[in-house]
Each structure stands twice: as structure tokens, then as C-alpha cells.
Scaffold this motif. Structure first.
Motif, PDB file in Angstrom:
ATOM      1  N   GLY A 158       0.833  -0.977  -0.197  1.00 54.68           N
ATOM      2  CA  GLY A 158       0.107   0.163  -0.221  1.00 54.68           C
ATOM      3  C   GLY A 158       0.768   1.302   0.099  1.00 54.68           C
ATOM      4  O   GLY A 158       0.758   2.084  -0.934  1.00 54.68           O
ATOM      5  N   PHE A 159       2.183   1.119   0.623  1.00 55.69           N
ATOM      6  CA  PHE A 159       2.618   2.513   1.122  1.00 55.69           C
ATOM      7  C   PHE A 159       3.596   2.296  -0.473  1.00 55.69           C
ATOM      8  O   PHE A 159       3.405   3.971  -0.921  1.00 55.69           O
ATOM      9  CB  PHE A 159       3.928   2.230   2.010  1.00 55.69           C
ATOM     10  N   LYS A 160       3.683   1.647  -1.432  1.00 59.13           N
ATOM     11  CA  LYS A 160       4.607   1.614  -1.991  1.00 59.13           C
ATOM     12  C   LYS A 160       3.773   2.078  -3.575  1.00 59.13           C
ATOM     13  O   LYS A 160       4.139   3.517  -3.900  1.00 59.13           O
ATOM     14  CB  LYS A 160       4.677   0.469  -2.542  1.00 59.13           C
ATOM     15  N   GLN A 161       2.084   2.202  -3.533  1.00 59.89           N
ATOM     16  CA  GLN A 161       1.038   2.412  -4.189  1.00 59.89           C
ATOM     17  C   GLN A 161       1.095   3.930  -4.143  1.00 59.89           C
ATOM     18  O   GLN A 161       0.946   4.869  -5.054  1.00 59.89           O
ATOM     19  CB  GLN A 161      -0.192   1.896  -4.955  1.00 59.89           C
ATOM     20  N   GLN A 162       0.448   4.452  -2.978  1.00 61.04           N
ATOM     21  CA  GLN A 162       1.282   5.911  -2.422  1.00 61.04           C
ATOM     22  C   GLN A 162       2.121   6.849  -2.997  1.00 61.04           C
ATOM     23  O   GLN A 162       2.158   7.674  -3.470  1.00 61.04           O
ATOM     24  CB  GLN A 162       0.684   5.688  -1.259  1.00 61.04           C
ATOM     25  N   LEU A 163       2.918   5.708  -2.660  1.00 65.20           N
ATOM     26  CA  LEU A 163       4.059   6.463  -3.657  1.00 65.20           C
ATOM     27  C   LEU A 163       4.455   7.094  -5.029  1.00 65.20           C
ATOM     28  O   LEU A 163       4.945   7.596  -5.662  1.00 65.20           O
ATOM     29  CB  LEU A 163       5.443   6.377  -2.623  1.00 65.20           C
ATOM     30  N   LYS A 164       4.144   5.754  -5.425  1.00 63.61           N
ATOM     31  CA  LYS A 164       4.092   6.020  -7.146  1.00 63.61           C
ATOM     32  C   LYS A 164       3.044   7.032  -7.676  1.00 63.61           C
ATOM     33  O   LYS A 164       2.670   7.847  -8.785  1.00 63.61           O
ATOM     34  CB  LYS A 164       3.530   4.262  -7.858  1.00 63.61           C
ATOM     35  N   SER A 165       2.440   7.305  -6.715  1.00 65.07           N
ATOM     36  CA  SER A 165       1.337   8.008  -7.219  1.00 65.07           C
ATOM     37  C   SER A 165       1.241   9.985  -6.796  1.00 65.07           C
ATOM     38  O   SER A 165       0.731  10.568  -7.317  1.00 65.07           O
ATOM     39  CB  SER A 165      -0.335   7.714  -6.761  1.00 65.07           C
ATOM     40  N   ILE A 166       2.318  10.183  -6.316  1.00 65.24           N
ATOM     41  CA  ILE A 166       2.692  10.924  -5.863  1.00 65.24           C
ATOM     42  C   ILE A 166       3.915  12.518  -6.678  1.00 65.24           C
ATOM     43  O   ILE A 166       4.292  11.552  -8.402  1.00 65.24           O
ATOM     44  CB  ILE A 166       3.743  11.056  -4.582  1.00 65.24           C
TER      45      ILE A 166
END
Length: 75
Positions: A45-53
Motif C-alpha cells: 500500500g505504501f509503495k502504491q501511495q508513493l507511485k501516485s505522488i
């Protein structure tokens, strides 16, 4: 992979039992398995969040690192 409320509840239940009466070997093993599942889901989930930044400077220019831009395009 989303973090399931049942997973968290079971982790918390085992943690509480560990602090009060102790755990059997089987319960200790289950606790470790649950913790690994939780960490895997959290990291995903954290990686997905970072990818959306998207990173922008004061002037509004997109200064997102190239590595992150490539990751967005791959997935």
C-alpha cells in the motif's frame, strides 16, 4: 493487498494474550505469520501511495524524479 480488519484483530488478540498469559509455540508461529502478512500488505500500500505522488517546485514545474516517472509508466 489490503489490510484486513480481521488480520489486525487477530494480531492484537495474540499480542494481548502474549502480555498476559503467554503464547503456545503454535500461537507464536501464527503471530509471526500474521505480522509478515501485515507488513507485506502495508509495504504494498505504501509503495502504491508513493507511485501516485507528483513533485512540483514553487513555480509549479513537475520535478518528479525520473525513476518514479518510469515506475508509474511500468505499472
Amino acid at each position: 493487498m489490503a489490510i484486513d480488519e480481521k488480520l489486525i484483530a487477530e494480531i492484537n488478540e495474540l499480542a494481548h494474550k502474549s502480555k498476559t498469559v503467554g503464547l503456545t509455540e503454535k500461537e507464536k508461529t501464527r503471530q509471526q505469520v500474521l505480522r509478515q502478512e501485515y507488513l507485506t500488505a502495508f509495504r504494498s500500500g505504501f509503495k502504491q501511495q508513493l507511485k501516485s505522488i507528483k513533485v512540483v517546485d514553487e513555480k509549479g514545474n513537475d520535478i518528479t524524479p525520473e525513476k518514479l516517472k518510469r515506475e508509474k509508466n511500468i505499472n
